[in-house]
Design a protein around this motif. Structure first.
Motif, PDB file in Angstrom:
ATOM      1  N   GLU A  52      40.076  45.707  32.878  1.00 23.50           N
ATOM      2  CA  GLU A  52      40.076  44.950  34.317  1.00 23.50           C
ATOM      3  C   GLU A  52      38.823  44.906  34.823  1.00 23.50           C
ATOM      4  O   GLU A  52      38.395  43.478  35.507  1.00 23.50           O
ATOM      5  N   VAL A  53      37.938  45.773  34.731  1.00 19.96           N
ATOM      6  CA  VAL A  53      36.412  45.650  35.197  1.00 19.96           C
ATOM      7  C   VAL A  53      35.780  44.930  34.537  1.00 19.96           C
ATOM      8  O   VAL A  53      35.134  44.022  35.208  1.00 19.96           O
ATOM      9  N   ALA A  54      35.972  44.891  33.153  1.00 24.28           N
ATOM     10  CA  ALA A  54      35.116  43.718  32.397  1.00 24.28           C
ATOM     11  C   ALA A  54      35.693  42.241  32.939  1.00 24.28           C
ATOM     12  O   ALA A  54      34.836  41.630  32.990  1.00 24.28           O
ATOM     13  N   LYS A  55      37.033  42.169  33.162  1.00 30.19           N
ATOM     14  CA  LYS A  55      37.318  40.893  33.570  1.00 30.19           C
ATOM     15  C   LYS A  55      36.860  40.272  34.757  1.00 30.19           C
ATOM     16  O   LYS A  55      36.354  39.210  34.889  1.00 30.19           O
ATOM     17  N   ALA A  56      36.639  41.270  35.780  1.00 35.94           N
ATOM     18  CA  ALA A  56      35.986  41.077  36.703  1.00 35.94           C
ATOM     19  C   ALA A  56      34.733  40.751  36.815  1.00 35.94           C
ATOM     20  O   ALA A  56      34.178  39.505  37.570  1.00 35.94           O
ATOM     21  N   GLY A  57      33.941  41.349  36.043  1.00 33.33           N
ATOM     22  CA  GLY A  57      32.488  41.253  35.815  1.00 33.33           C
ATOM     23  C   GLY A  57      32.245  39.748  34.989  1.00 33.33           C
ATOM     24  O   GLY A  57      31.646  39.026  35.459  1.00 33.33           O
ATOM     25  N   LEU A  58      33.121  39.494  33.860  1.00 35.73           N
ATOM     26  CA  LEU A  58      32.838  38.272  33.205  1.00 35.73           C
ATOM     27  C   LEU A  58      33.366  36.967  34.337  1.00 35.73           C
ATOM     28  O   LEU A  58      32.669  35.899  34.095  1.00 35.73           O
ATOM     29  N   ALA A  59      34.322  37.079  35.258  1.00 39.22           N
ATOM     30  CA  ALA A  59      34.808  35.932  36.296  1.00 39.22           C
ATOM     31  C   ALA A  59      33.350  35.970  37.346  1.00 39.22           C
ATOM     32  O   ALA A  59      33.260  34.694  37.810  1.00 39.22           O
ATOM     33  N   LYS A  60      32.659  36.665  37.377  1.00 41.93           N
ATOM     34  CA  LYS A  60      31.373  36.601  37.994  1.00 41.93           C
ATOM     35  C   LYS A  60      30.017  35.881  37.487  1.00 41.93           C
ATOM     36  O   LYS A  60      29.078  35.728  37.796  1.00 41.93           O
TER      37      LYS A  60
ATOM     38  N   ASP B 105      33.777  55.766  19.398  1.00 41.72           N
ATOM     39  CA  ASP B 105      34.329  55.136  20.437  1.00 41.72           C
ATOM     40  C   ASP B 105      34.999  54.045  20.184  1.00 41.72           C
ATOM     41  O   ASP B 105      35.342  53.263  21.040  1.00 41.72           O
ATOM     42  N   LYS B 106      34.939  53.515  18.785  1.00 41.62           N
ATOM     43  CA  LYS B 106      35.519  52.065  18.468  1.00 41.62           C
ATOM     44  C   LYS B 106      36.837  52.010  18.744  1.00 41.62           C
ATOM     45  O   LYS B 106      37.072  50.579  19.553  1.00 41.62           O
ATOM     46  N   PRO B 107      37.620  52.705  18.912  1.00 38.56           N
ATOM     47  CA  PRO B 107      39.009  52.452  19.353  1.00 38.56           C
ATOM     48  C   PRO B 107      39.067  51.960  20.703  1.00 38.56           C
ATOM     49  O   PRO B 107      39.818  51.151  21.092  1.00 38.56           O
ATOM     50  N   GLU B 108      38.256  52.559  21.481  1.00 41.43           N
ATOM     51  CA  GLU B 108      38.157  52.347  23.006  1.00 41.43           C
ATOM     52  C   GLU B 108      37.737  50.927  23.103  1.00 41.43           C
ATOM     53  O   GLU B 108      38.087  50.151  23.924  1.00 41.43           O
ATOM     54  N   THR B 109      36.678  50.797  22.529  1.00 41.00           N
ATOM     55  CA  THR B 109      35.779  49.399  22.799  1.00 41.00           C
ATOM     56  C   THR B 109      36.850  48.184  22.080  1.00 41.00           C
ATOM     57  O   THR B 109      36.770  47.182  22.667  1.00 41.00           O
ATOM     58  N   ASP B 110      37.387  48.584  21.147  1.00 41.94           N
ATOM     59  CA  ASP B 110      38.288  47.850  20.421  1.00 41.94           C
ATOM     60  C   ASP B 110      39.374  47.315  21.297  1.00 41.94           C
ATOM     61  O   ASP B 110      39.894  46.021  21.467  1.00 41.94           O
ATOM     62  N   ALA B 111      39.956  48.274  22.002  1.00 44.76           N
ATOM     63  CA  ALA B 111      40.994  47.980  22.861  1.00 44.76           C
ATOM     64  C   ALA B 111      40.594  47.139  24.044  1.00 44.76           C
ATOM     65  O   ALA B 111      41.094  46.057  24.346  1.00 44.76           O
ATOM     66  N   VAL B 112      39.051  47.142  24.753  1.00 50.71           N
ATOM     67  CA  VAL B 112      38.859  46.391  25.627  1.00 50.71           C
ATOM     68  C   VAL B 112      38.529  45.141  25.393  1.00 50.71           C
ATOM     69  O   VAL B 112      38.962  44.275  26.054  1.00 50.71           O
ATOM     70  N   GLN B 113      37.923  44.984  24.089  1.00 47.10           N
ATOM     71  CA  GLN B 113      37.838  43.745  23.570  1.00 47.10           C
ATOM     72  C   GLN B 113      39.086  42.872  23.272  1.00 47.10           C
ATOM     73  O   GLN B 113      39.121  41.637  23.699  1.00 47.10           O
ATOM     74  N   SER B 114      40.170  43.403  22.934  1.00 47.74           N
ATOM     75  CA  SER B 114      41.478  42.963  22.771  1.00 47.74           C
ATOM     76  C   SER B 114      42.143  42.475  23.959  1.00 47.74           C
ATOM     77  O   SER B 114      42.626  41.280  24.019  1.00 47.74           O
ATOM     78  N   LEU B 115      41.765  43.224  24.999  1.00 46.77           N
ATOM     79  CA  LEU B 115      42.365  42.797  26.445  1.00 46.77           C
ATOM     80  C   LEU B 115      41.423  41.650  26.954  1.00 46.77           C
ATOM     81  O   LEU B 115      41.856  41.364  28.101  1.00 46.77           O
ATOM     82  N   THR B 116      40.351  41.640  26.521  1.00 46.61           N
ATOM     83  CA  THR B 116      39.376  40.544  27.211  1.00 46.61           C
ATOM     84  C   THR B 116      39.099  39.271  26.371  1.00 46.61           C
ATOM     85  O   THR B 116      38.405  38.855  26.628  1.00 46.61           O
ATOM     86  N   GLN B 117      39.815  39.259  25.355  1.00 42.22           N
ATOM     87  CA  GLN B 117      39.933  38.007  24.487  1.00 42.22           C
ATOM     88  C   GLN B 117      38.471  38.163  23.751  1.00 42.22           C
ATOM     89  O   GLN B 117      37.806  36.984  23.563  1.00 42.22           O
ATOM     90  N   ASN B 118      37.926  39.172  23.550  1.00 44.58           N
ATOM     91  CA  ASN B 118      36.791  39.235  22.666  1.00 44.58           C
ATOM     92  C   ASN B 118      35.641  38.729  23.386  1.00 44.58           C
ATOM     93  O   ASN B 118      34.700  38.154  22.687  1.00 44.58           O
ATOM     94  N   ARG B 119      35.635  38.812  24.590  1.00 45.43           N
ATOM     95  CA  ARG B 119      34.493  38.207  25.439  1.00 45.43           C
ATOM     96  C   ARG B 119      33.446  39.035  25.781  1.00 45.43           C
ATOM     97  O   ARG B 119      32.292  38.635  26.328  1.00 45.43           O
ATOM     98  N   CYS B 120      33.537  40.468  25.253  1.00 44.25           N
ATOM     99  CA  CYS B 120      32.466  41.537  25.557  1.00 44.25           C
ATOM    100  C   CYS B 120      31.647  41.416  24.554  1.00 44.25           C
ATOM    101  O   CYS B 120      31.898  40.987  23.288  1.00 44.25           O
ATOM    102  N   PHE B 121      30.223  42.150  24.686  1.00 51.01           N
ATOM    103  CA  PHE B 121      29.582  42.243  23.468  1.00 51.01           C
ATOM    104  C   PHE B 121      29.570  43.922  23.154  1.00 51.01           C
ATOM    105  O   PHE B 121      29.233  44.576  23.935  1.00 51.01           O
ATOM    106  N   ASP B 122      30.296  43.817  21.973  1.00 51.65           N
ATOM    107  CA  ASP B 122      30.673  45.288  21.787  1.00 51.65           C
ATOM    108  C   ASP B 122      29.515  45.913  20.801  1.00 51.65           C
ATOM    109  O   ASP B 122      29.442  45.484  19.753  1.00 51.65           O
TER     110      ASP B 122
END
Length: 337
Positions: A204-212, A224-241
């Protein structure tokens, strides 16, 4: 210039966060003895961190297997270090085995807290008063002082990043230099799940940052890959992992490019704070009074529930309310502040 500048050997901790905090000790010693030599005995994987600390003259590799005495290896290393003629060794870990090298190296003064039967191996042994020295950084610095000396103003950890190497790392990863602000997220914590804010909240924090219009970079190790993979999945892979794709040294340099960092209580939290990044630090099972981020630019979010801090690796009650009840909106407000 001191007539005979002292030679210090510091036996360093093995955790990234504690090593960052140890820089306060290094800085104090260099402030008081500018011409001194300061060597740090530490696991080789921490050496990139020490390379970002100008106070350290040499990082000495500790070639020991975790959990093993390795007496022969420690004895040989101590014999090798005898020629350096250390005036003083300061032993930060509380284990018996951590005192062997400075003892064999014949450092004249060997300081440390009472731990696992270390009498004799240390000749300047201190009794730890946890009320007087509540923080890890206080305890590290106190070992450089005389036993009756009050704590001075503690110099804050400040890592020196290499922006050229940060650019080279981005080039290696085929990622352009950011044209917009970067929000760094550190959703992992090696100690265990009880220190990890839920991945959906990081998302959710990532989505807010991307929206800005910001870039969002995810930091961490392979673990930490399971955690970053989960964030990527929930943000449609829009983060730089970046999890598992960078060395510790590269992560330090890339964190220096961020405009803000949201992080669990982890080693990377202390790194970000020491880089003077605006940090929002999330505490649940651990205690921010014991290991706070050492920066005026850090905001700590901690509920202080009756069950916390428990210092457990996993929530013993199974609900993780100490972190789950910190909503993304609180982090968003802290970032704006």
């Amino acid at each position: 210039m001191e007539k005979n500048p002292p030679r210090f050997l510091i036996v360093g901790p093995s955790w990234v966060g504690d090593m960052v905090l140890a820089q306060s000790l290094f800085k104090l010693l260099k402030q008081r003895h500018p011409d001194s030599r300061l060597d740090v005995l530490a696991p080789a994987w921490t050496h990139p961190l020490l390379a970002r600390m100008p106070e350290v003259d040499e990082a000495v590799a500790a070639p020991f297997v975790h959990g093993r005495l390795d007496l022969g290896v420690r004895y040989r290393l101590g014999r090798h270090l005898r020629t350096r003629d250390y005036d003083r060794a300061i032993v930060l870990p509380n284990s018996l085995k951590s005192t062997i090298v400075p003892f064999v190296a014949r450092a004249r003064v060997r300081s440390g807290f009472i731990g696992e039967w270390r009498y004799g191996l240390l000749n300047d042994i201190r009794r730890l008063d946890k009320r007087k020295l509540p923080r890890t950084v206080d305890r590290f610095v106190a070992l450089a002082l005389s036993p009756d000396e009050e704590l001075p103003d503690i110099p804050l950890p400040r890592l020196k990043p290499d922006t050229d190497k940060a650019r080279a790392t981005l080039s290696r990863l085929n990622h352009p230099l950011p044209a917009t602000p970067v929000l760094g997220l550190c959703p992992g914590a090696e100690y265990g799940p009880a220190k990890r804010w839920p991945a959906e909240n990081f998302a959710e924090v990532a989505k807010a940052g991307l929206a800005k219009g910001w870039e969002v970079w995810l930091f961490g190790s392979n673990k930490d890959k399971p955690e970053t993979d989960a964030v990527q999945s929930l943000t449609q892979n829009r983060c730089f992992d970046l999890a598992g794709k960078t060395t510790l040294e590269e992560a330090i340099d890339l964190l220096s490019l961020t405009a803000a960092v949201v992080t669990n209580d982890s080693g990377l939290m202390h790194v970000a704070a020491a880089l003077l990044r605006p940090v929002v630090a999330l505490y649940g099972s651990s205690d921010p009074k014991h290991t706070p981020p050492m920066s005026s630019k850090a905001t700590v979010l901690y509920l202080g529930l009756s069950c916390s801090p428990c210092f457990e690796r996993e929530c013993p009650l199974g609900h993780l309310n100490c972190l789950r009840q910190i909503g993304p909106e609180r982090v968003a407000a802290a970032l704006k502040g």
